[in-house]
Every structure is written in C-alpha cells, then in structure tokens.
Design a protein around this motif. Sequence first.
Motif, mmCIF file in Angstrom:
data_model
loop_
_atom_site.group_PDB
_atom_site.id
_atom_site.type_symbol
_atom_site.label_atom_id
_atom_site.label_comp_id
_atom_site.label_asym_id
_atom_site.label_seq_id
_atom_site.Cartn_x
_atom_site.Cartn_y
_atom_site.Cartn_z
ATOM 1 N N ARG A 266 0.830 -1.209 0.000
ATOM 2 C CA ARG A 266 0.000 0.000 0.000
ATOM 3 C C ARG A 266 0.865 1.260 0.000
ATOM 4 N NH1 ARG A 266 -3.074 3.239 3.501
ATOM 5 N NH2 ARG A 266 -2.375 2.274 5.428
ATOM 6 N N ILE A 267 1.941 1.244 0.789
ATOM 7 C CA ILE A 267 2.838 2.400 0.853
ATOM 8 C C ILE A 267 3.548 2.599 -0.490
ATOM 9 C CG2 ILE A 267 5.002 3.253 1.856
ATOM 10 C CD1 ILE A 267 2.623 3.734 3.635
ATOM 11 N N LEU A 268 4.012 1.500 -1.093
ATOM 12 C CA LEU A 268 4.711 1.609 -2.374
ATOM 13 C C LEU A 268 3.789 2.135 -3.474
ATOM 14 C CD1 LEU A 268 6.918 -1.611 -2.291
ATOM 15 C CD2 LEU A 268 7.636 0.755 -1.916
ATOM 16 N N GLN A 269 2.542 1.721 -3.464
ATOM 17 C CA GLN A 269 1.576 2.234 -4.435
ATOM 18 C C GLN A 269 1.334 3.724 -4.206
ATOM 19 O OE1 GLN A 269 0.327 0.695 -7.147
ATOM 20 N NE2 GLN A 269 1.727 -0.952 -6.554
ATOM 21 N N LEU A 270 1.287 4.112 -2.942
ATOM 22 C CA LEU A 270 1.109 5.521 -2.604
ATOM 23 C C LEU A 270 2.319 6.337 -3.039
ATOM 24 C CD1 LEU A 270 -0.971 7.382 -1.269
ATOM 25 C CD2 LEU A 270 0.075 6.869 0.946
ATOM 26 N N MET A 271 3.520 5.749 -2.900
ATOM 27 C CA MET A 271 4.741 6.421 -3.353
ATOM 28 C C MET A 271 4.691 6.672 -4.855
ATOM 29 S SD MET A 271 7.692 4.457 -1.112
ATOM 30 C CE MET A 271 9.076 5.484 -1.593
ATOM 31 N N LYS A 272 4.215 5.691 -5.599
ATOM 32 C CA LYS A 272 4.104 5.852 -7.052
ATOM 33 C C LYS A 272 3.104 6.951 -7.390
ATOM 34 C CE LYS A 272 5.186 1.046 -8.223
ATOM 35 N NZ LYS A 272 4.640 -0.206 -8.783
ATOM 36 N N ARG A 273 1.968 6.909 -6.707
ATOM 37 C CA ARG A 273 0.922 7.910 -6.979
ATOM 38 C C ARG A 273 1.399 9.322 -6.657
ATOM 39 N NH1 ARG A 273 -4.783 8.178 -3.838
ATOM 40 N NH2 ARG A 273 -5.549 10.080 -4.796
ATOM 41 N N ALA A 274 2.167 9.443 -5.573
ATOM 42 C CA ALA A 274 2.668 10.758 -5.163
ATOM 43 C C ALA A 274 3.893 11.176 -5.973
ATOM 44 C CB ALA A 274 3.010 10.750 -3.680
ATOM 45 N N ASP A 275 4.423 10.256 -6.779
ATOM 46 C CA ASP A 275 5.577 10.535 -7.641
ATOM 47 C C ASP A 275 6.741 11.115 -6.843
ATOM 48 O OD1 ASP A 275 7.067 10.680 -9.980
ATOM 49 O OD2 ASP A 275 6.297 12.657 -10.525
ATOM 50 N N VAL A 276 7.067 10.447 -5.720
ATOM 51 C CA VAL A 276 8.194 10.904 -4.914
ATOM 52 C C VAL A 276 9.492 10.303 -5.437
ATOM 53 C CG1 VAL A 276 6.828 11.231 -2.804
ATOM 54 C CG2 VAL A 276 7.981 9.047 -3.217
ATOM 55 N N ASN A 277 10.583 11.016 -5.213
ATOM 56 C CA ASN A 277 11.910 10.492 -5.500
ATOM 57 C C ASN A 277 12.345 9.701 -4.268
ATOM 58 O OD1 ASN A 277 12.247 12.060 -8.005
ATOM 59 N ND2 ASN A 277 12.244 13.790 -6.610
ATOM 60 N N PHE A 278 12.956 8.553 -4.479
ATOM 61 C CA PHE A 278 13.316 7.678 -3.366
ATOM 62 C C PHE A 278 14.809 7.388 -3.401
ATOM 63 C CE2 PHE A 278 13.279 3.057 -1.877
ATOM 64 C CZ PHE A 278 13.474 3.415 -0.559
ATOM 65 N N VAL A 279 15.494 7.681 -2.290
ATOM 66 C CA VAL A 279 16.927 7.413 -2.174
ATOM 67 C C VAL A 279 17.136 6.445 -1.027
ATOM 68 C CG1 VAL A 279 19.216 8.399 -1.787
ATOM 69 C CG2 VAL A 279 17.477 9.739 -3.002
ATOM 70 N N MET A 280 17.571 5.233 -1.354
ATOM 71 C CA MET A 280 17.896 4.295 -0.276
ATOM 72 C C MET A 280 19.364 4.454 0.090
ATOM 73 S SD MET A 280 17.892 0.613 -2.232
ATOM 74 C CE MET A 280 18.332 -0.247 -0.729
ATOM 75 N N CYS A 281 19.688 4.198 1.341
ATOM 76 C CA CYS A 281 21.037 4.442 1.849
ATOM 77 C C CYS A 281 21.550 3.196 2.583
ATOM 78 C CB CYS A 281 21.032 5.643 2.785
ATOM 79 S SG CYS A 281 20.217 7.097 2.111
ATOM 80 N N PRO A 282 21.832 2.109 1.861
ATOM 81 C CA PRO A 282 22.183 0.851 2.527
ATOM 82 C C PRO A 282 23.414 0.943 3.417
ATOM 83 C CG PRO A 282 22.597 0.730 0.160
ATOM 84 C CD PRO A 282 21.814 1.982 0.396
ATOM 85 N N LYS A 283 24.401 1.736 3.017
ATOM 86 C CA LYS A 283 25.618 1.852 3.848
ATOM 87 C C LYS A 283 25.282 2.432 5.207
ATOM 88 C CE LYS A 283 28.542 5.141 2.862
ATOM 89 N NZ LYS A 283 28.497 5.994 4.060
ATOM 90 N N GLU A 284 24.471 3.498 5.226
ATOM 91 C CA GLU A 284 24.094 4.116 6.493
ATOM 92 C C GLU A 284 23.234 3.164 7.331
ATOM 93 O OE1 GLU A 284 24.149 5.629 3.644
ATOM 94 O OE2 GLU A 284 25.477 7.331 3.948
ATOM 95 N N GLU A 285 22.324 2.472 6.672
ATOM 96 C CA GLU A 285 21.445 1.565 7.395
ATOM 97 C C GLU A 285 22.242 0.464 8.092
ATOM 98 O OE1 GLU A 285 19.460 3.993 6.582
ATOM 99 O OE2 GLU A 285 18.876 3.228 4.647
ATOM 100 N N LEU A 286 23.309 0.005 7.464
ATOM 101 C CA LEU A 286 24.105 -1.080 8.025
ATOM 102 C C LEU A 286 24.844 -0.676 9.295
ATOM 103 C CD1 LEU A 286 25.539 -2.667 4.754
ATOM 104 C CD2 LEU A 286 23.908 -3.696 6.335
ATOM 105 N N ILE A 287 25.063 0.634 9.488
ATOM 106 C CA ILE A 287 25.806 1.066 10.677
ATOM 107 C C ILE A 287 24.890 1.630 11.754
ATOM 108 C CG2 ILE A 287 27.938 1.483 9.392
ATOM 109 C CD1 ILE A 287 27.319 4.473 9.491
ATOM 110 N N ILE A 288 23.577 1.654 11.492
ATOM 111 C CA ILE A 288 22.625 2.115 12.501
ATOM 112 C C ILE A 288 22.030 0.881 13.175
ATOM 113 C CG2 ILE A 288 20.470 3.355 12.933
ATOM 114 C CD1 ILE A 288 21.102 5.076 10.495
ATOM 115 N N LYS A 289 22.180 0.787 14.483
ATOM 116 C CA LYS A 289 21.715 -0.389 15.222
ATOM 117 C C LYS A 289 20.228 -0.646 14.970
ATOM 118 C CE LYS A 289 21.524 -2.367 19.846
ATOM 119 N NZ LYS A 289 21.755 -2.139 21.276
ATOM 120 N N GLY A 290 19.931 -1.878 14.617
ATOM 121 C CA GLY A 290 18.546 -2.277 14.437
ATOM 122 C C GLY A 290 17.946 -1.898 13.093
#
Length: 199
Positions: free
Chosen positions: A168-192
């Motif tokens: 549902r969120i991903l469909q909403l993201m498409k409808r809202a035409d948002v730009n999405f930047v994932m940050c895997p390196k940062e996520e790996l160093i943030i606990k949890g």
Amino acid sequence: STVADVVARVTDAVRIAIASGMGAIRVHSEVDKSWGITGVEAMLEIKKAFAGVIDLQVLPLPTHNPLDEYSRNLVRKAMDAGADAIGGSPHLEYTQPDVSSYVDFVFSIAKEYDVAVDLHVDQEVDPTSYTRSLEHILVKTLRENYAGRVTVNHCGALSAYTPNYRSRILQLMKRADVNFVMCPKEELIIKGMDSAPVK
C-alpha cells in the motif's frame, strides 16, 4: 566553527568529489541553536565558488527537537539566505503528533518559498514506531499538489512492514511521484536498521 572554517574544509571535499567525477551534490546542512545557519552560509559560499563546475544544492536541516519557534525562524533565515530547498528529519521528534507537525512545517516552508522537499525518514525497523512519517509525507504530497517535488531518504522501516502495508505504501509512493533514495551503507551502521527492500 565559523563560516571560514567550514568553507576551508568543504572546499577540499568538493575538489575530491569533482576529481572523482561527481557532477552534483545535495547538502543537508544542520541548523540549530548552537550552530545557527553557519553551515548553510558556508555551503552557499562554496556553491558560488564552484558555480559552473558542479551543481550544488543547499538545504537547511532543522535538528533541534522538539521543533520550536526559534528553530522555525532559523529555517526561514536559511531560506532567506538563498537555500535551494528544504530538508528535514522528522523521525528525530519525540511523539507522533510532533512528527506530523514537523512534516507539516517543512511543507509550509516549501510552499512559502516554492522549493522542493527532501526528508530523511523512517530510520526505524519497528513497524509501529511513533517516529514513522512516510505515509503522512505521501498524503501531504498529494494534498499539497507537490507530486514530483518530494524526495524521501532511507526508509529502512519498509523492510519491517507487513507485505500488505508495504504494498500500500509503495503504491502511494508511485501515486505521489516521490523520489526515493535508499542508503544501505548508512542503514548497516545504525543499530537495528535494515535497508529498504528495493530490487
């Protein structure tokens, strides 16, 4: 630090980025009670110095929480100084109402100055976390007719949502035409944290 201190340090970093082939940088510069808008002022000087060489965008990032009137005025001061867009980290607030209020403030600034929005969001794998803001941002984007002018970063919480809610969120993201930047390196160093589930 002074503006001159920041300019000296950032000049070296920008030169390295250019030498590495980078053509554009978007900087989220913190504004708060101890820092003021020093970082924004310095980055605007850097932007001017490297004009025509690299595309540099400067965004104020309010980090004093809970967000108060002093911080809101700092953001306006940064925008008046020439910032290109408005940044933010609503997940740093303490309660869900504060998170929503933070997002609403960012959108009010964006509309007031006719600039884009770029937010660090949902850096929490607990799917019920009060810091979650992505859904509110997406609905706000639609209600304010801001489709195509909003960027969301991180969104690690997407990895913890149930499949139905994530869809549902991903469909909403498409409808809202948002730009999405994932940050895997940062996520790996943030606990949890975990990376957003993107192919």
